[in-house]
Design an enzyme around this catalytic site. Structure first.
Site, mmCIF file in Angstrom:
data_model
loop_
_atom_site.group_PDB
_atom_site.id
_atom_site.type_symbol
_atom_site.label_atom_id
_atom_site.label_comp_id
_atom_site.label_asym_id
_atom_site.label_seq_id
_atom_site.Cartn_x
_atom_site.Cartn_y
_atom_site.Cartn_z
ATOM 1 C CB SER A 278 -0.918 0.007 1.231
ATOM 2 O OG SER A 278 -1.642 1.213 1.294
ATOM 3 C CG ASP A 279 1.016 5.776 -1.948
ATOM 4 O OD1 ASP A 279 2.208 5.920 -1.663
ATOM 5 O OD2 ASP A 279 0.269 6.712 -2.273
ATOM 6 C CE LYS A 280 3.666 8.614 4.524
ATOM 7 N NZ LYS A 280 2.795 9.821 4.757
#
Length: 856
Positions: A278-280
């Site tokens: 996941s991207d933050k």
């Protein structure tokens, strides 16, 4: 469209059916040929409609890169299309411009650039022309560069173009998105393996049977007829339609939970994934810079509660509400925050309107939470002069009239403000500055992932005509430190915990500093210590893929990652045996979204590039919706398996019936057209209804299926073998009994066909669960299945009473006593399946298939 339509016929199973149709025409079995051709056409039409969707990734990237730009050529400044600039051009940038190429900054004033498109980070980057950097500096730290596709938030600059088009950092992403092959979804791989095996088996069986029949002296025409019947019985003709329907139902259910599926085959992919990368920013976090801590000198940091962009919440200490002295400190801090501020906050049309720099907005929201209104403060303390924030200064200041004196309010980088301060403000009063203590407080906030700025104020001696400048900011009083952070979404931690309970590893990939990434990772529950953090420079230094795989195997957080490295991380996770889902919202995520088994883009905050590249779009930007997608994906895959089991087990039963007749030298119990009727009409109605089966519950309490596991695992194989033998043997026994009793071949086939329809009617309810008893399933949970079963039986009875259709199928009416006898025979498959479920649940683990102790 014609190419897509033609592509639907490129499948081993289709080749076998085409051959069967041709053979049927050759031997003048026109009804068989018509039925088979209709099946092929229906499958091709449905498949074509599902695949006919344009891929717009390259167009979205092109829209980002095509802009107008001011250049300096031959000492003249004028506008040209960004496509016309070349390396060496001097480009003039100002606030609001989209950067048209990768450029080295040669002159800059107060320049801030939003690089979230590339880095995924929400905070604008302060740029400087004077910095000289190491060639290996990561993209997020290249403060002397402006990158194509990024946006100038503030200031102006002159830059020299160093890379254009596909040579830019954005171009590298474009090349990855438009040239890399799309990773195949898990179901696609499993179905392809399954179809190849079925096709090989059918081809081998047809050849063996033809040889045996030829040796027995059977005429060529009858051998062809038998071959067609065998092929039709073994091939699950209804599978493509049933599979499409099952996935389409899953797509509709996911849409109700804010998950939009762009590629049908991706419906079950989320349910199969073993790792979510996941991207933050904007995915796990809110993408809203927010004040969370307020640290006054010598005190523990106060907590600022509430939402990031809404002025609701409060400011409290660890002990609870603030006392009177602390309220005075807070009032002074908020006054400084709103006066030394260039942002705007207001309430219009029943909603809050926010404008300005992210830091300014965050401070205004904090002040509103404390009841401090900018308009009130400016009215009380009129503004004399200001110093706007500039990247060279790293602070902004306001000069105001306070009790008849000139008074400065300053906010900015705490290192710069400490040099201006001689005293600090405590609850008891103003004391000499304790620089070591303040630096310790700042380090503590930074170690928790906060961006730290300072607030200061003080009287200023300035003449009437003297311009307010840096030299006046001396001997100030430090008010306190402010800790800002892009906070987690409220549901993110819970969602990550759900994923772990479901056996899914979650890793966070961000361009943030390792300290910030580590703090966010701890808050999410992703990691215990810093050893689980891997940085972009570490990945760049890896000597081989094996070393990269070793680093990614145990990592939970990837920090300071460049755009191209996200793709490397995904591929490494795949080499480590994971089915990977990637979530993201920026153009920097596009290559990884494409390479993953399933790409998940954010619908609200996501860029066009991310949305067009991903197979799945989360409309509410809620990480918890990904978990909902996992659950629905697992339900969809379970329903696909149920449909496959129903079709394969009934097809295998027809094969058993066929083989037994061949071994005993009896005529074909069922003709090809009768087999097609069974597989496509009566069973076709039921398998579509079965695709609407709701979840059995506890889908998220078990781990995902191993990536290498075939559709046919142990339990399904056992169930297919048992049901096929029971149905095939009972049907053959009836066929032989009727012939022995003097029934004509047509009458025997008619009764055998009706028995097979009844077997299908009973067996569809066995298919609702692999382990749960039929009697523990509420039939009304899937009313469509109940209705579909009745309709399937009524359709066959109707065919028996319809002269022309009965003639084609060889079906004729039977008495109620005959029907009831056949129905009782059909219940044998239910008894066999219930016995198998009881043995499996009592003595065999339903999770891993291992034998349990007899007493368990």
């Amino acid at each position: 469209m014609l190419q897509i339509f033609a592509g639907q016929f490129r499948s081993p199973l289709i080749y076998v059916l085409v051959a069967a149709a041709v053979v049927s025409l050759v031997i003048r079995e026109f009804s068989d040929a018509l039925f088979i051709s209709a099946v092929l056409l229906l499958n091709a039409l449905i498949g074509s409609m599902q695949e006919y969707s344009a891929q717009r990734s390259a167009d979205a990237l092109q829209r980002l890169m095509t802009t107008r730009v001011r250049v300096l050529r031959d000492a003249e400044a004028y506008e040209i299309d960004s496509e016309e600039i070349v390396p060496g051009d001097i480009v003039l940038l100002e606030s609001g411009d989209r950067v048209p190429a990768d450029m080295r900054i040669i002159q800059g004033h107060n320049l801030e650039i939003d690089e979230s498109l590339l880095s995924g980070e929400s905070i604008a980057v302060v740029k400087t022309a004077n910095a000289v950097l190491d060639p290996e500096t990561v993209l997020g730290d290249r403060v002397n560069m402006a990158f194509a596709g990024s946006l100038v938030n503030r200031g102006r600059a002159q830059c020299v173009v160093v890379a254009t088009a596909l040579a830019t950092e954005l171009g590298v992403i474009a090349r990855s998105v438009t040239t890399d092959a799309i990773t195949r979804a898990p179901l696609q791989e499993r179905m392809d393996r399954f179809i190849r095996r079925v096709a090989i088996f059918v081809g081998f069986a047809v050849v063996v049977m033809a040889i045996i029949l030829a040796v027995r002296g059977m005429p060529i025409a009858e051998i062809f007829l038998s071959s067609v019947a065998l092929a039709v019985s073994a091939i699950p003709e209804g599978l493509p339609v049933a599979l499409t329907v099952a996935l389409a139902i899953g797509m509709r259910r996911m849409a109700r939970r804010d998950v939009i599926v762009r590629r049908l085959i991706a419906v079950e992919a989320l349910g199969s994934c073993t790792c979510i990368a996941s991207d933050k920013t904007g995915t796990l976090t809110a993408n809203q810079l927010t004040v969370r801590r307020l640290a006054m000198p010598g005190q523990e940091a106060w907590e600022v509660t509430g939402d990031g962009d809404q002025p609701n919440g409060s400011i409290v200490t660890r002990q609870g509400a603030l006392d009177d002295n602390e309220h005075r400190l807070l009032e002074q801090a908020c006054r400084c925050a709103v006066l030394a501020n260039e942002g705007y906050i207001g309430h219009r049309n029943e909603k809050w309107v926010l404008n300005g720099d992210a830091v300014d907005i965050a401070l205004l929201v904090m002040a509103h939470k404390a009841g401090c209104k900018p308009a009130d403060e400016i009215a009380r303390f009129p503004e004399i002069d200001t110093m706007p924030f500039e990247s060279e200064r790293l602070y902004s200041a306001s000069l105001n009239l306070v009790h008849g004196k000139s008074h400065a309010f300053v906010k900015g980088a705490f290192e710069r403000l400490l040099d201006m301060c001689a005293t600090m403000m405590l609850a008891e009063g103003v004391v000499d500055l304790d620089r070591a203590k303040i630096e310790q407080q700042a380090r503590r906030l930074a170690s928790e992932g906060y961006r730290v700025i300072a607030l200061a104020c003080g009287d200023v001696e300035i003449g009437e005509r003297e311009e307010f400048g840096h030299e006046h900011l001396v001997g100030l009083t430090l008010i306190g430190l402010v800790g800002l952070i892009d906070p987690l979404r409220p549901e993110s931690r819970k969602s990550v915990a759900k994923c772990r309970a479901a056996g899914i590893q979650v890793v966070m990939v961000t361009g943030d500093h390792p300290v910030t990434a580590c703090a966010i990772g701890r808050e999410l529950g992703l990691l215990e210590d810093e050893s689980e953090v891997v940085t972009g420079p570490q990945l760049k230094m890896a000597a081989s893929e094996a070393e990269t795989d070793r680093m990614t195997r145990n990592a939970s957080v990837f920090a300071r990652v460049e755009p191209t490295q996200k793709l490397d991380i995904v591929r490494s996770l795949q080499r480590n045996g994971h089915y990977v889902a990637v979530s993201g919202d920026g153009a920097n995520d596009a290559p990884a979204l494409r390479a993953a088994q399933v790409g998940v883009a954010m619908g609200r905050s996501g860029t066009d590039v991310a949305r067009e590249t991903a197979e799945i779009i989360i409309t509410d930007d809620n990480f918890d919706s990904i978990v909902a997608g996992v659950e629905e994906g697992r339900i969809a895959y379970a329903n696909v398996r149920k449909v496959i089991f129903l079709l394969i087990s009934t097809g295998a039963a027809e094969l058993v019936l066929f083989v037994l007749a061949m071994i005993t030298a009896l005529p074909l119990p069922l003709l090809a057209v009768q087999l097609l009727w069974l597989n496509l009409v009566t069973n076709g109605i039921q398998d579509i209804a079965l695709a609407f089966e709701p979840g059995e519950g506890r889908e998220l309490d078990r781990p995902p299926r191993p990536p290498g596991e075939a559709i046919f695992n142990r339990i399904m194989l056992e169930r297919v073998i048992i049901s096929a033998i029971v149905i095939g043997v009972v049907a053959f026994g009836l066929f032989r009994y009727l012939l022995d009793q003097g029934f004509t071949l047509e009458q025997a086939r008619n009764n055998t066909l009706l028995l097979m329809v009844l077997f299908e009617n009973v067996h569809v309810f066995n298919s609702r669960s692999e382990t749960l008893s039929l009697f523990r399933h509420n039939p009304l949970r899937n009313k469509l299945l109940l209705a579909g079963t009745v309709i399937a039986q009524m359709v066959h009875i109707g065919a028996m009473y319809t002269p022309w259709l009965g003639d084609v199928l060889g079906a004729s009416p039977v008495s109620f006593e005959q029907w009831l006898t056949l129905f009782v025979l059909a219940l044998t498959v239910m008894v066999a399946m219930e016995l198998h479920k009881w043995i499996w649940s009592r003595f065999i683990s339903p999770v891993d298939g291992t034998r349990a102790p007899m007493g368990k």
